[in-house]
Design an enzyme around this catalytic site. Structure first.
Site, PDB file in Angstrom:
ATOM      1  N   HIS A 190     -20.778  -5.682  -8.307  1.00 57.04           N
ATOM      2  CA  HIS A 190     -20.571  -6.382  -7.033  1.00 57.04           C
ATOM      3  C   HIS A 190     -19.076  -6.559  -6.737  1.00 57.04           C
ATOM      4  O   HIS A 190     -18.676  -7.484  -6.019  1.00 57.04           O
ATOM      5  CB  HIS A 190     -21.258  -7.760  -7.026  1.00 57.04           C
ATOM      6  CG  HIS A 190     -22.716  -7.703  -7.329  1.00 57.04           C
ATOM      7  ND1 HIS A 190     -23.685  -7.630  -6.347  1.00 57.04           N
ATOM      8  CD2 HIS A 190     -23.387  -7.686  -8.512  1.00 57.04           C
ATOM      9  CE1 HIS A 190     -24.883  -7.589  -6.902  1.00 57.04           C
ATOM     10  NE2 HIS A 190     -24.723  -7.617  -8.218  1.00 57.04           N
ATOM     11  N   SER A 320       3.406   7.833   3.594  1.00 55.16           N
ATOM     12  CA  SER A 320       3.650   7.048   4.797  1.00 55.16           C
ATOM     13  C   SER A 320       4.864   7.576   5.540  1.00 55.16           C
ATOM     14  O   SER A 320       5.850   8.006   4.931  1.00 55.16           O
ATOM     15  CB  SER A 320       3.864   5.573   4.433  1.00 55.16           C
ATOM     16  OG  SER A 320       4.227   4.820   5.584  1.00 55.16           O
ATOM     17  N   LYS A 326       5.949   5.346  -0.562  1.00 55.44           N
ATOM     18  CA  LYS A 326       4.503   5.110  -0.679  1.00 55.44           C
ATOM     19  C   LYS A 326       3.776   6.424  -0.964  1.00 55.44           C
ATOM     20  O   LYS A 326       4.051   7.452  -0.344  1.00 55.44           O
ATOM     21  CB  LYS A 326       3.972   4.497   0.618  1.00 55.44           C
ATOM     22  CG  LYS A 326       2.559   3.934   0.519  1.00 55.44           C
ATOM     23  CD  LYS A 326       2.218   3.161   1.796  1.00 55.44           C
ATOM     24  CE  LYS A 326       0.923   2.385   1.634  1.00 55.44           C
ATOM     25  NZ  LYS A 326      -0.240   3.257   1.481  1.00 55.44           N
ATOM     26  N   GLU A 333      -9.141  10.984  -0.607  1.00 56.85           N
ATOM     27  CA  GLU A 333      -9.475  10.749   0.800  1.00 56.85           C
ATOM     28  C   GLU A 333     -10.008  12.017   1.450  1.00 56.85           C
ATOM     29  O   GLU A 333     -10.988  11.984   2.208  1.00 56.85           O
ATOM     30  CB  GLU A 333      -8.227  10.244   1.537  1.00 56.85           C
ATOM     31  CG  GLU A 333      -7.783   8.866   1.094  1.00 56.85           C
ATOM     32  CD  GLU A 333      -6.383   8.500   1.563  1.00 56.85           C
ATOM     33  OE1 GLU A 333      -6.047   7.308   1.503  1.00 56.85           O
ATOM     34  OE2 GLU A 333      -5.615   9.397   1.985  1.00 56.85           O
TER      35      GLU A 333
END
Length: 461
Positions: A190, A320, A326, A333
């Site tokens: 969870h 980025s 970054k 993805e």
């Protein structure tokens, strides 16, 4: 050139039509080009190759049965071989969204092969001397040949590309599971603290997931080997030599070195697209598992300073345009996006499967293109995922240990000793004070040797 020099006139059952002078296709293909200017997408090379295999096999079988003169049959075989090897891909010009069942695509193949075969016999004969229907399409229908072609194309690409890529992915996860087995960490259910485990166990789960779905894909793909060549229009084998179905499939097997076979029931094959539906159902399952795994890896690598950071992903590109330095989980993805697309494609094929009516499914061009696209992008995504991400993952042992020691789920070890309710209170107090479970036990004077031993991660793992 003048306009008349750029075109030739061809005739079919609807009359005459202008066809580009140097096109190997003919009147029926040209009508399809004019009628279906929909997407600019063409059938993939794998389908065209499979059509060439079917046409070459048919020509060889028809010659062996003395249904085609050897001069014509040999020329058709040579032209079909050239199609197999991609020589005339530019002449396969029909849009994916075309007339039902793939009639236009079949005629595109018939016309290209017929005109090229004529040229091979005698260039002075001109277009149309070897007939696309009477010779190239002999003993055939679109309904059996296009159906068979898409299944030949699919199993070839699954065997040659997707299954080896999935095996590589499994092997890479398996290596990482062994490499990370010594790293102890907290489990999570969870998305909250759970009992300790090993990072290697987590990766072993990923490895076996890939192995299981790969085995399922092999089972699903077996149905693709059933091809109903010789069934012709609806399965009654009308206008077909009685020996043709057996012999033509034997020739396909010789050319592909694959074990294609006649369907258990030819009418089932003609009526339905069951094999692509089964394959795409498994492709959807694979997509679901890969989404789960890649989402997990994104979470485990999150941060690197404000997330879990239990693993480090290889850096492949800046992440980025505004935040210097970054680095994002780009490969994960991308894989997620591909899987979402395949799930969408599976829905399209499932719905196309419901379009089977009476003796045929007219949505086969959509099914063929969508299935082949799914296999292609999944292969590319899995290969990229393996080489550019999974193989370079590193485990962060110190961070894993930090989170494990901070986990409130360590109270689970105390439950058999002091009872569930009291252990729950210890965990709640640790949470409220933002300290570890051990620190609460020390404050209360409850950290006995028995409890301290029970809380050792190795015992819980």
């Amino acid at each position: 050139m003048t306009l008349s020099e750029n075109f030739r006139m061809e005739r079919d059952s609807l009359g005459t039509i202008k066809v580009p002078k140097y096109a190997y296709y003919g009147a029926q293909t040209q009508r399809a080009v004019e009628n279906f200017q929909i997407s600019s997408k063409r059938m993939p090379r794998s389908i065209i190759r499979a059509q060439g295999i079917v046409k070459a096999s048919a020509a060889k079988t028809n010659m062996d049965l003395e249904l085609l003169p050897k001069s014509i049959g040999s020329a058709i075989m040579q032209a079909a071989e050239e199609v197999i090897h991609g020589k005339w891909d530019d002449h396969f010009v029909v849009d994916v969204y075309q007339a039902g069942a793939g009639t236009s695509q079949n005629m595109n193949a018939n016309e290209v092969i017929a005109n090229r075969a004529t040229e091979l016999i005698d260039p002075s004969l001109g277009y149309g001397r070897i007939h696309p229907n009477d010779h190239v399409n002999k003993n055939q229908s679109t309904n059996d040949t296009f159906h068979a072609s898409m299944q030949i194309a699919a199993i070839e690409k699954i065997n040659d590309k997707l299954l080896p890529a999935l095996e590589d992915l499994y092997q890479e996860f398996d290596k990482k599971s062994i490499e990370f087995m010594a790293i102890e960490k907290t489990g999570r259910t969870h998305l909250h603290d759970a009992v300790p485990m090993r990072l290697g166990q987590e990766f072993a789960g990923y490895a076996n997931t890939i192995r299981s779905v790969t085995n399922q894909l092999k089972l699903s793909a077996d149905k693709l080997y059933e091809i109903g060549l010789g069934g012709n229009a609806i399965g009654t084998k009308v206008n077909s030599h009685p020996d043709y179905p057996t012999l033509v499939i034997q020739e396909v097997n010789r050319m592909t070195k694959l074990p294609f076979r006649q369907p258990e029931n030819i009418f089932e094959f003609m009526q339905n697209t069951g094999a692509p539906i089964r394959v795409m159902t498994t492709m959807k399952e694979l997509s679901i598992h890969l989404i789960k795994i890649t989402s997990d890896l994104r979470l485990l690598a999150s941060g690197p300073r404000t997330g879990l950071a239990e693993i480090t992903l290889p850096s492949v590109q800046p992440g980025s345009t505004i935040m210097p330095g970054k680095v994002n989980p780009a490969i994960l993805e991308m894989t997620h996006m591909v899987c979402l697309q395949v799930i969408g494609y599976e829905a399209a094929i499932a719905n196309a499967g419901t379009a089977s009516q009476l003796e045929i499914n007219v949505m086969m061009p959509l099914i063929a293109h969508t299935m082949m696209e799914s296999i292609e992008i999944m292969y590319n995504a899995v290969s990229t995922l393996t080489t550019k991400c999974i193989s370079g993952i590193q485990g962060n042992e110190e961070i894993c240990k930090h989170w494990m020691n901070s986990s409130l789920a360590l109270v689970t070890a105390m439950s058999p000793i002091m009872g569930y309710d009291r252990a729950s209170q210890i965990g709640k107090e640790a949470d409220e004070k933002n300290i570890t479970v051990k620190e609460v036990l020390k404050q209360k004077g409850l950290l006995t040797p028995e409890i301290e031993k029970a809380m050792e991660p190795k015992g819980l793992i």
